[in-house]
Design a protein around this motif. Structure first.
Motif, PDB file in Angstrom:
ATOM      1  N   LYS A  29     -19.495   0.408   7.591  1.00 27.07           N
ATOM      2  CA  LYS A  29     -18.114   0.892   7.563  1.00 27.07           C
ATOM      3  C   LYS A  29     -17.598   0.977   8.996  1.00 27.07           C
ATOM      4  O   LYS A  29     -18.373   1.173   9.933  1.00 27.07           O
ATOM      5  CB  LYS A  29     -18.042   2.291   6.943  1.00 27.07           C
ATOM      6  CG  LYS A  29     -18.666   2.405   5.566  1.00 27.07           C
ATOM      7  CD  LYS A  29     -17.668   2.009   4.512  1.00 27.07           C
ATOM      8  CE  LYS A  29     -18.203   2.274   3.125  1.00 27.07           C
ATOM      9  NZ  LYS A  29     -18.650   1.105   2.418  1.00 27.07           N
ATOM     10  N   VAL A  30     -16.277   0.861   9.145  1.00 26.56           N
ATOM     11  CA  VAL A  30     -15.673   1.106  10.457  1.00 26.56           C
ATOM     12  C   VAL A  30     -15.778   2.598  10.723  1.00 26.56           C
ATOM     13  O   VAL A  30     -15.376   3.419   9.900  1.00 26.56           O
ATOM     14  CB  VAL A  30     -14.200   0.651  10.498  1.00 26.56           C
ATOM     15  CG1 VAL A  30     -13.526   1.092  11.789  1.00 26.56           C
ATOM     16  CG2 VAL A  30     -14.108  -0.864  10.322  1.00 26.56           C
ATOM     17  N   ILE A  31     -16.357   2.964  11.869  1.00 25.73           N
ATOM     18  CA  ILE A  31     -16.497   4.383  12.199  1.00 25.73           C
ATOM     19  C   ILE A  31     -15.617   4.804  13.369  1.00 25.73           C
ATOM     20  O   ILE A  31     -15.419   5.993  13.593  1.00 25.73           O
ATOM     21  CB  ILE A  31     -17.974   4.768  12.454  1.00 25.73           C
ATOM     22  CG1 ILE A  31     -18.573   3.967  13.599  1.00 25.73           C
ATOM     23  CG2 ILE A  31     -18.783   4.604  11.181  1.00 25.73           C
ATOM     24  CD1 ILE A  31     -19.978   4.401  13.990  1.00 25.73           C
ATOM     25  N   ASP A  32     -15.080   3.813  14.105  1.00 24.47           N
ATOM     26  CA  ASP A  32     -14.176   4.137  15.206  1.00 24.47           C
ATOM     27  C   ASP A  32     -13.412   2.877  15.586  1.00 24.47           C
ATOM     28  O   ASP A  32     -13.960   1.777  15.509  1.00 24.47           O
ATOM     29  CB  ASP A  32     -14.954   4.673  16.412  1.00 24.47           C
ATOM     30  CG  ASP A  32     -14.043   5.248  17.489  1.00 24.47           C
ATOM     31  OD1 ASP A  32     -12.959   5.758  17.146  1.00 24.47           O
ATOM     32  OD2 ASP A  32     -14.428   5.184  18.675  1.00 24.47           O
ATOM     33  N   ARG A  33     -12.191   3.054  15.977  1.00 29.40           N
ATOM     34  CA  ARG A  33     -11.414   1.911  16.476  1.00 29.40           C
ATOM     35  C   ARG A  33     -10.379   2.430  17.454  1.00 29.40           C
ATOM     36  O   ARG A  33      -9.872   3.544  17.322  1.00 29.40           O
ATOM     37  CB  ARG A  33     -10.793   1.091  15.361  1.00 29.40           C
ATOM     38  CG  ARG A  33      -9.684   1.748  14.612  1.00 29.40           C
ATOM     39  CD  ARG A  33      -8.903   0.833  13.649  1.00 29.40           C
ATOM     40  NE  ARG A  33      -9.548  -0.288  13.052  1.00 29.40           N
ATOM     41  CZ  ARG A  33      -9.975  -0.344  11.773  1.00 29.40           C
ATOM     42  NH1 ARG A  33      -9.831   0.692  10.980  1.00 29.40           N
ATOM     43  NH2 ARG A  33     -10.526  -1.441  11.315  1.00 29.40           N
ATOM     44  N   SER A  34     -10.106   1.630  18.437  1.00 26.98           N
ATOM     45  CA  SER A  34      -9.008   1.858  19.361  1.00 26.98           C
ATOM     46  C   SER A  34      -8.582   0.486  19.858  1.00 26.98           C
ATOM     47  O   SER A  34      -9.174  -0.532  19.477  1.00 26.98           O
ATOM     48  CB  SER A  34      -9.422   2.784  20.509  1.00 26.98           C
ATOM     49  OG  SER A  34     -10.488   2.211  21.238  1.00 26.98           O
ATOM     50  N   GLU A  35      -7.581   0.447  20.702  1.00 29.29           N
ATOM     51  CA  GLU A  35      -7.069  -0.846  21.140  1.00 29.29           C
ATOM     52  C   GLU A  35      -8.172  -1.666  21.797  1.00 29.29           C
ATOM     53  O   GLU A  35      -8.817  -1.229  22.748  1.00 29.29           O
ATOM     54  CB  GLU A  35      -5.916  -0.663  22.124  1.00 29.29           C
ATOM     55  CG  GLU A  35      -5.254  -1.979  22.462  1.00 29.29           C
ATOM     56  CD  GLU A  35      -4.015  -1.811  23.304  1.00 29.29           C
ATOM     57  OE1 GLU A  35      -3.651  -2.781  23.970  1.00 29.29           O
ATOM     58  OE2 GLU A  35      -3.419  -0.721  23.298  1.00 29.29           O
ATOM     59  N   GLY A  36      -8.419  -2.854  21.244  1.00 31.80           N
ATOM     60  CA  GLY A  36      -9.396  -3.765  21.823  1.00 31.80           C
ATOM     61  C   GLY A  36     -10.840  -3.500  21.461  1.00 31.80           C
ATOM     62  O   GLY A  36     -11.726  -4.168  21.986  1.00 31.80           O
ATOM     63  N   LYS A  37     -11.109  -2.547  20.556  1.00 30.57           N
ATOM     64  CA  LYS A  37     -12.502  -2.321  20.172  1.00 30.57           C
ATOM     65  C   LYS A  37     -12.595  -1.721  18.774  1.00 30.57           C
ATOM     66  O   LYS A  37     -11.721  -0.972  18.337  1.00 30.57           O
ATOM     67  CB  LYS A  37     -13.250  -1.462  21.176  1.00 30.57           C
ATOM     68  CG  LYS A  37     -12.816  -0.025  21.237  1.00 30.57           C
ATOM     69  CD  LYS A  37     -13.669   0.737  22.249  1.00 30.57           C
ATOM     70  CE  LYS A  37     -13.327   2.212  22.198  1.00 30.57           C
ATOM     71  NZ  LYS A  37     -14.135   3.003  23.085  1.00 30.57           N
TER      72      LYS A  37
END
Length: 138
Positions: A29-37
């Motif tokens: 699962k996606v556990i973290d996202r921010s711009e460019g990562k």
């Protein structure tokens, strides 16, 4: 004094696309996202968990401007858990992976593939119970 292996970072052009691919491949699962990562994993790490014991690392997809130019020096190996190696290779091809030729020849018990951005990985022998693997190979 010691360190923990907490994440493996993959440089790429499109972190969202690669994270989506690997989430399906690994059931992460996606556990973290921010711009460019984008970071994916099988669990959500906390400082307390990481300090207490070695846990499975997460995958972090980081946007970079340059493209991949040579064979990876580090790659992932995956093992099917509920079907044959051949069935898993077919599934991954359907998800956008390709077979890769890295000059190793065909006499081996794994399949070299590449993710949608060309990063090599290997599909190893199946870990499925013998009666679940359609080809009987282990």
């Amino acid at each position: 004094m010691t360190s923990r292996f907490t994440e493996l970072t993959v440089d790429c052009h499109d972190p969202e696309r690669l994270a989506a691919f690997w989430c399906v491949v690994l059931d992460f699962k996606v556990i973290d996202r921010s711009e460019g990562k984008v970071e994916i994993g099988s669990w959500v790490p906390t400082v307390e968990d990481v300090r207490a014991r070695q846990m499975p690392p997460t995958l972090l997809f980081l946007q970079v401007p340059e493209g991949k130019t040579v064979k990876n020096r580090l790659h992932l190996d995956v093992s099917p858990i509920d079907g044959s190696t051949e069935d898993e290779v077919s599934r991954l091809l359907g998800l956008g992976a390709t077979k890769a030729d890295v000059g190793r020849g065909a006499d081996r018990n794994w399949v070299v593939m590449a993710d949608p951005e060309g990063n090599e990985f290997c599909v190893l022998r199946t870990l499925a119970p013998q009666n679940r693997a359609t080809n009987g190979h282990r």
